[in-house]
Design a protein around this motif. Structure first.
Motif, PDB file in Angstrom:
ATOM      1  N   ASP A   9       1.175  -1.008   0.186  1.00 11.58           N
ATOM      2  CA  ASP A   9      -0.123   0.236  -0.269  1.00 11.58           C
ATOM      3  C   ASP A   9       0.732   1.590   0.063  1.00 11.58           C
ATOM      4  O   ASP A   9       0.759   2.709  -0.667  1.00 11.58           O
ATOM      5  CB  ASP A   9      -0.638  -0.159   1.493  1.00 11.58           C
ATOM      6  N   GLU A  10       1.849   1.030   0.853  1.00 18.11           N
ATOM      7  CA  GLU A  10       2.368   2.378   0.558  1.00 18.11           C
ATOM      8  C   GLU A  10       3.785   2.390  -0.919  1.00 18.11           C
ATOM      9  O   GLU A  10       3.829   3.930  -0.733  1.00 18.11           O
ATOM     10  CB  GLU A  10       3.911   1.578   1.512  1.00 18.11           C
TER      11      GLU A  10
ATOM     12  N   HIS B  99       0.824   4.340  -2.931  1.00 15.77           N
ATOM     13  CA  HIS B  99       0.623   5.494  -2.385  1.00 15.77           C
ATOM     14  C   HIS B  99       2.159   6.566  -3.046  1.00 15.77           C
ATOM     15  O   HIS B  99       1.112   7.638  -4.015  1.00 15.77           O
ATOM     16  CB  HIS B  99       0.481   5.874  -0.978  1.00 15.77           C
TER      17      HIS B  99
ATOM     18  N   LYS C  90       1.004   9.699  -5.740  1.00 12.71           N
ATOM     19  CA  LYS C  90       1.630  10.364  -5.085  1.00 12.71           C
ATOM     20  C   LYS C  90       2.340  11.260  -6.267  1.00 12.71           C
ATOM     21  O   LYS C  90       2.353  12.712  -6.104  1.00 12.71           O
ATOM     22  CB  LYS C  90       2.231  10.694  -3.661  1.00 12.71           C
TER      23      LYS C  90
ATOM     24  N   LYS D  66     -11.296   1.540   1.405  1.00 11.34           N
ATOM     25  CA  LYS D  66     -10.406   2.497   2.239  1.00 11.34           C
ATOM     26  C   LYS D  66      -8.745   2.949   1.345  1.00 11.34           C
ATOM     27  O   LYS D  66      -8.736   4.269   1.763  1.00 11.34           O
ATOM     28  CB  LYS D  66      -9.870   1.740   3.538  1.00 11.34           C
ATOM     29  N   LEU D  67      -8.399   2.395   0.728  1.00  8.58           N
ATOM     30  CA  LEU D  67      -7.043   2.085  -0.108  1.00  8.58           C
ATOM     31  C   LEU D  67      -7.724   3.834  -1.504  1.00  8.58           C
ATOM     32  O   LEU D  67      -7.006   4.259  -0.900  1.00  8.58           O
ATOM     33  CB  LEU D  67      -7.077   1.640  -1.370  1.00  8.58           C
TER      34      LEU D  67
ATOM     35  N   GLY E  42     -10.375   5.942  -0.899  1.00  9.50           N
ATOM     36  CA  GLY E  42     -10.406   6.860   0.077  1.00  9.50           C
ATOM     37  C   GLY E  42      -8.029   7.408   0.179  1.00  9.50           C
ATOM     38  O   GLY E  42      -8.484   9.008   0.165  1.00  9.50           O
ATOM     39  N   LYS E  43      -7.771   7.138   0.606  1.00  7.55           N
ATOM     40  CA  LYS E  43      -5.543   7.285   0.599  1.00  7.55           C
ATOM     41  C   LYS E  43      -5.383   8.065  -0.178  1.00  7.55           C
ATOM     42  O   LYS E  43      -5.463   9.480  -0.573  1.00  7.55           O
ATOM     43  CB  LYS E  43      -5.399   6.415   1.513  1.00  7.55           C
ATOM     44  N   ILE E  44      -6.085   7.799  -1.283  1.00  9.83           N
ATOM     45  CA  ILE E  44      -5.772   8.258  -3.048  1.00  9.83           C
ATOM     46  C   ILE E  44      -6.415   9.850  -3.657  1.00  9.83           C
ATOM     47  O   ILE E  44      -5.517   9.770  -3.528  1.00  9.83           O
ATOM     48  CB  ILE E  44      -5.930   6.735  -4.649  1.00  9.83           C
TER      49      ILE E  44
ATOM     50  N   ASP F 201      -7.254  11.444  -1.107  1.00  5.67           N
ATOM     51  CA  ASP F 201      -6.941  12.881  -0.661  1.00  5.67           C
ATOM     52  C   ASP F 201      -5.854  13.248  -1.386  1.00  5.67           C
ATOM     53  O   ASP F 201      -5.412  14.243  -1.004  1.00  5.67           O
ATOM     54  CB  ASP F 201      -6.425  11.607   1.007  1.00  5.67           C
TER      55      ASP F 201
END
Length: 495
Positions: free
Chosen positions: A348-349, A352, A356, A387-388, A390-392, A394
């Motif tokens: 996941d890191e 992200h 990014k 969940k993943l 949502g983080k993307i 952001d």
């Protein structure tokens, strides 16, 4: 060529003329020679034009001096006329089908039945049918009762030998049975001949792709990749994703040599952009050098597929400069643990971090592919997708499109013996995902569950079941078939 007799045929020719007038031939030549061959892609022109396998086989046929006529599928066509001469397909005796997708199989049946060409190979007298492509490689049983000759895997090495036999035999007007017997005596390792009970010993792997990459022969504004010159940068895959058919059925990783790519790029008409094609374009060990060549020559480019963990600033900026607005990636699942279990070892890191970077250099739109129903999948794995995402979200993308697709076990993969999740369970999971994803303003798309189930059946069906269906179709429904009714009758037969 018989003249068109009704409005359907006139509309068909009008469509063909519109497409033909838009085409640009990049290499090769117009049909010539005394031996006529119908080369059929049983799907849309949009996909035919952008399929490198089709382009490569077309090139080989032209180089062999055959009079090759191209055909594509349209459910509204009645006569299926050649794109090159408007000659009806049933006036050809040699029919070659390049088959990429499972559902194209129904289109082949529709074509043959509309033209009253027998759908069972042992009942045909006037037509020889050859098939090749991804689908016959995945499950040749689909074609055992239908085709006369089946190519397994990549056909570059043995197709020319088959074409030589056809040139010799057709010239002396040899009958179908004689041609089949000649082919049967050739000890072709990657070819099946059902009527002689000859089964391919192996799947074809073209090793010289390193020096001889496939590329576009023609392009058009009606192609999937409009007015773009496609060239492959590699075949096969060294990754071991347990769900993916490429490494299991289509050979080891073969990156094209940069010098060979340069030679192909030298042939591109000025002002035309390039599409780089491979299972994962950025897996090429010299992708940086390829990007440098394109930049020096001021050639814009797009890519067929990318690995998330291989994204870098140079590649992303090159895509942006070439006009690409949406970045497409495939995390497959929202669970890092499940991703590891299916053989896609990307954390996941890393996802992200790479996305990014993509956003920072200028990408504002993102498309992400996920599978639902993977072996060992738990509810928390499914819940990991929103969940993943949502983080993307952001990170700052203006738009994130999510494609949710049922997992389909494939022959030749580590998961070939896994069952496909039942329709009710898949529907429940996708409903939950749609509800949760809608809260974070994501656009959703994905394959139909029923069509995915149908693909799964076609991937594993046996030749006996295929024969049973074709015999039933031929006896009971010869004069009352449409593309959708053929599918319905098939499901009724196998369920």
């Amino acid at each position: 060529m018989r003249r068109p007799r009704n409005s359907y045929e006139i509309d068909e020719i009008r469509k063909l003329k519109l497409i033909r007038s838009s085409e640009m031939f990049l290499s090769g030549s117009s049909p010539s020679g005394s031996i006529r061959v119908a080369f059929i892609y049983p799907n849309s022109y949009r996909l035919m034009c952008s399929n490198l396998g089709y382009n490569r086989i077309y090139q080989i046929m032209l180089e062999k001096g055959l009079n090759v006529h191209r055909f594509f599928y349209d459910s509204n066509f009645r006569r299926f006329r050649s794109l090159d001469s408007y000659t009806p397909l049933d006036e050809f005796e040699l029919l070659f089908f390049s088959v990429s997708y499972e559902l194209d199989w129904f289109n082949i049946i529709d074509i043959l039945m509309k033209l009253k060409i027998p759908i069972l190979g042992d009942e045909r007298r006037n037509h020889l049918i050859f098939v090749g492509g991804s689908l016959p490689t995945i499950n040749s049983d689909l074609f055992q009762p239908l085709a006369d000759v089946i190519f397994h895997g990549e056909a570059e090495e043995e197709l020319p030998k088959v074409l030589d036999v056809l040139k010799e035999s057709i010239g002396v007007e040899e009958k179908k049975e004689g041609i089949i017997l000649k082919l049967g005596k050739m000890n072709l390792r990657t070819v099946s001949i059902p009527s002689l009970n000859i089964t391919a010993m192996e799947s074809g792997i073209y090793r010289n792709v390193l020096n001889d990459p496939a590329h576009s022969i023609f392009t058009s504004r009606f192609c999937e990749f409009k007015n773009r010159f496609l060239v492959e940068t590699g075949r096969g895959c060294f990754r071991k994703c347990k769900f993916c058919v490429i490494s299991g059925k289509f050979g080891f990783f073969r990156p094209v040599r940069v010098e060979a790519l340069k030679r192909v790029l030298d042939t591109i008409p000025k002002g035309l952009n390039v599409g780089l094609v491979a299972p994962s374009v950025n897996d090429h060990p010299r992708i940086s050098d390829i990007l440098d060549i394109l930049e020096r020559r001021k050639i814009g480019f797009s890519v067929s597929s990318l690995r998330i963990d291989g994204l870098n600033e140079k590649l992303l900026l090159g895509l942006l400069r070439s006009g690409q607005k949406t970045l497409t990636v495939a995390p497959e699942t929202g669970s890092e643990e499940l991703r590891h279990r299916i053989g896609k070892d990307i954390s996941d890191e890393v996802i992200h971090e790479k996305l990014k970077l993509a956003n920072r250099v200028g990408f504002r739109k993102l498309k992400m592919y996920f599978m639902v129903g993977l072996p060992g999948e738990k509810l928390e794995d499914v819940e990991g997708i929103p969940k993943l995402v949502g983080k993307i979200m952001d990170i700052g993308f203006d738009e994130v499109i999510i494609s949710l697709n049922p997992f389909i076990p494939k022959p030749g993969t580590d998961f070939e013996n896994e069952r496909m999740e039942d329709e009710k369970s898949l529907r429940e999971k996708i409903t939950i995902l749609r509800k949760n994803l809608s809260k974070i303003s994501s656009k959703l798309s994905g394959e139909s569950i029923r069509e995915s189930k149908l693909q799964h059946i076609l991937d594993f069906i046996t030749k006996d079941d295929v024969r049973g269906f074709l015999e039933e179709l031929d006896k009971k429904f010869k004069n009352e078939t449409t593309p959708m009714s053929i599918r319905r009758k098939f499901l009724a037969h196998v369920m």
